[in-house]
Design an enzyme around this catalytic site. Structure first.
Site, PDB file in Angstrom:
ATOM      1  N   LEU A   1      -0.877  73.993   0.817  1.00  0.00           N
ATOM      2  CA  LEU A   1      -1.896  74.898   1.383  1.00  0.00           C
ATOM      3  C   LEU A   1      -2.605  74.316   2.600  1.00  0.00           C
ATOM      4  O   LEU A   1      -3.832  74.430   2.738  1.00  0.00           O
ATOM      5  CB  LEU A   1      -2.922  75.305   0.312  1.00  0.00           C
ATOM      6  CG  LEU A   1      -2.390  76.057  -0.895  1.00  0.00           C
ATOM      7  CD1 LEU A   1      -3.534  76.432  -1.846  1.00  0.00           C
ATOM      8  CD2 LEU A   1      -1.629  77.315  -0.494  1.00  0.00           C
TER       9      LEU A   1
ATOM     10  N   ASN B   1      -5.171  86.184   2.608  1.00  0.00           N
ATOM     11  CA  ASN B   1      -4.763  85.503   1.374  1.00  0.00           C
ATOM     12  C   ASN B   1      -5.730  84.349   1.114  1.00  0.00           C
ATOM     13  O   ASN B   1      -5.952  83.514   1.985  1.00  0.00           O
ATOM     14  CB  ASN B   1      -3.322  85.005   1.504  1.00  0.00           C
ATOM     15  CG  ASN B   1      -2.841  84.327   0.225  1.00  0.00           C
ATOM     16  OD1 ASN B   1      -3.382  83.302  -0.169  1.00  0.00           O
ATOM     17  ND2 ASN B   1      -1.843  84.908  -0.411  1.00  0.00           N
TER      18      ASN B   1
ATOM     19  N   CYS C   1      -0.263  78.738  -6.354  1.00  0.00           N
ATOM     20  CA  CYS C   1       0.432  77.722  -5.561  1.00  0.00           C
ATOM     21  C   CYS C   1       0.757  76.539  -6.476  1.00  0.00           C
ATOM     22  O   CYS C   1      -0.157  75.940  -7.046  1.00  0.00           O
ATOM     23  CB  CYS C   1      -0.421  77.257  -4.387  1.00  0.00           C
ATOM     24  SG  CYS C   1       0.372  75.893  -3.510  1.00  0.00           S
TER      25      CYS C   1
HETATM   26  C1  SIN Z   1       2.066  75.724  -0.227  1.00  0.00           C
HETATM   27  O1  SIN Z   1       1.213  75.746   0.683  1.00  0.00           O
HETATM   28  O2  SIN Z   1       2.250  74.704  -0.890  1.00  0.00           O
HETATM   29  C2  SIN Z   1       2.867  76.930  -0.506  1.00  0.00           C
HETATM   30  C3  SIN Z   1       2.061  78.137  -0.787  1.00  0.00           C
HETATM   31  C4  SIN Z   1       2.133  78.614  -2.187  1.00  0.00           C
HETATM   32  O3  SIN Z   1       3.047  78.242  -2.929  1.00  0.00           O
HETATM   33  O4  SIN Z   1       1.281  79.396  -2.605  1.00  0.00           O
END
Ligand code: SIN
Length: 304
Positions: A71, A97, A128
């Site tokens: 993220l 989001n 996530c």
């Molecule tokens: C990530 O940022 O690790 C991916 C996003 C997610 O899986 O929600």
């Protein structure tokens, strides 16, 4: 012919971007023809900046992509400062989001996004797998889903979409909890936890260890979960999981999705949503059908 709706939100197309795959600012919509993208779903934003996980963060697999981004984002204040004007100028619905590590952080995101006209809906990323040690605290138990969704629901009248995790034994109890807590739609689903090993180094290929698998490899898993969730709840389901062509999208609609997010396919082919929209128009014209007529029409076999 492509028009659909997700609750109160009317969309010119069932094709949406999947969060995290089309940026924060709408710039990548330049790859697409007008009328092909139903809504732009933005990458997750959190209250505070996040540097993301240790690299490498991506590794390809035979039919998918394992990611551990963590993220990464600059935090909501900078996000709005840098992108709000561009997002307001877009002539299509934009879905913000929101991520967080506590109920209070999700609330902070809804407080930030809720009053802004630029956003037609807010998708809560409860799922996530690459943060908080992969513990998925907000998408593993119905009680936690209830707590976070109802706390956010109280703060806004905007449509709230809840993005669920496939990394659970049964997804339906979580979907039902989100619906009862006031979700307007459910995104099914996020990435599937996986591992690739660099055996010579005796290390995981990704810097953080585990990652989330996306792409064609996960499509049948997402399809099964879309079916299960669509059977369980009354609110609309948005599919997310490996769709890359019209046939995949039509399968998701028949399985019960009102719209379909396209993610990993866009990394290889940024204009793929327009290619898929053209394929959809051809397929639907050949059958004399509108996309919305197909939603949830799957006929289930009788038990033997
Ligand atoms: C990530 O940022 O690790 C991916 C996003 C997610 O899986 O929600």
């Amino acid at each position: 012919m492509l028009a659909t709706r997700v609750g109160a939100l009317e969309l010119c197309s069932p094709l949406l971007t999947a969060s995290g795959t089309f940026g924060h600012d709408g710039e990548a919509t330049a790859f697409l023809e007008a009328g092909d993208l139903g809504a732009l779903v933005l990458k997750t934003v959190t209250p505070r900046p996040r540097h993301g996980n240790r690299p490498p963060r991506l590794v390809e697999t035979p039919a998918g992509l394992l990611n551990s981004i963590g993220l990464e984002n600059r935090g909501v204040e900078v996000f709005l400062e840098q992108n709000l004007a561009a997002l307001e100028a877009l002539e299509l619905p934009v879905v913000a989001n929101a991520g967080g590590e506590s109920v209070e952080e999700y609330r902070a995101m809804v407080r930030a996004f809720g009053p802004l006209d630029a956003f037609a809906a807010i998708e809560l990323n409860l799922s996530c797998p690459n943060v908080q040690g992969g513990s998925l605290p907000f998408s593993s138990s119905p009680e936690a889903v209830t707590e976070v969704v109802s706390a956010c629901r109280r703060l806004t009248d905007k449509p709230l979409w809840v993005k669920l995790s496939p990394n659970v034994t049964r997804i339906s109890p979580l979907a039902l909890a989100a619906e009862a807590a006031g979700a307007d739609a459910l995104t099914v689903c996020n990435t599937v936890l996986g591992l690739v090993v660099d055996w010579r180094r005796r290390r995981p290929a990704l810097g953080a260890g585990f990652g989330g698998l996306s792409g064609p490899a996960v499509r049948p898993i997402a399809m099964r979960m879309v079916r299960e969730v669509a059977q369980a709840v009354e609110i609309p389901v948005i599919a997310s999981g490996g769709a890359a062509c019209a046939d995949d999208v039509l399968q998701f609609l028949v399985a019960g999705a009102s719209a379909v997010q396209i993610g990993t396919a866009g990394f290889r082919e940024p204009s793929c949503i327009s290619r898929i929209a053209a394929e959809l128009r051809r397929e639907l014209a050949a059958e004399g059908l509108a996309a919305a007529e197909l939603v949830g029409t799957l006929a289930w076999p009788d038990p033997a």
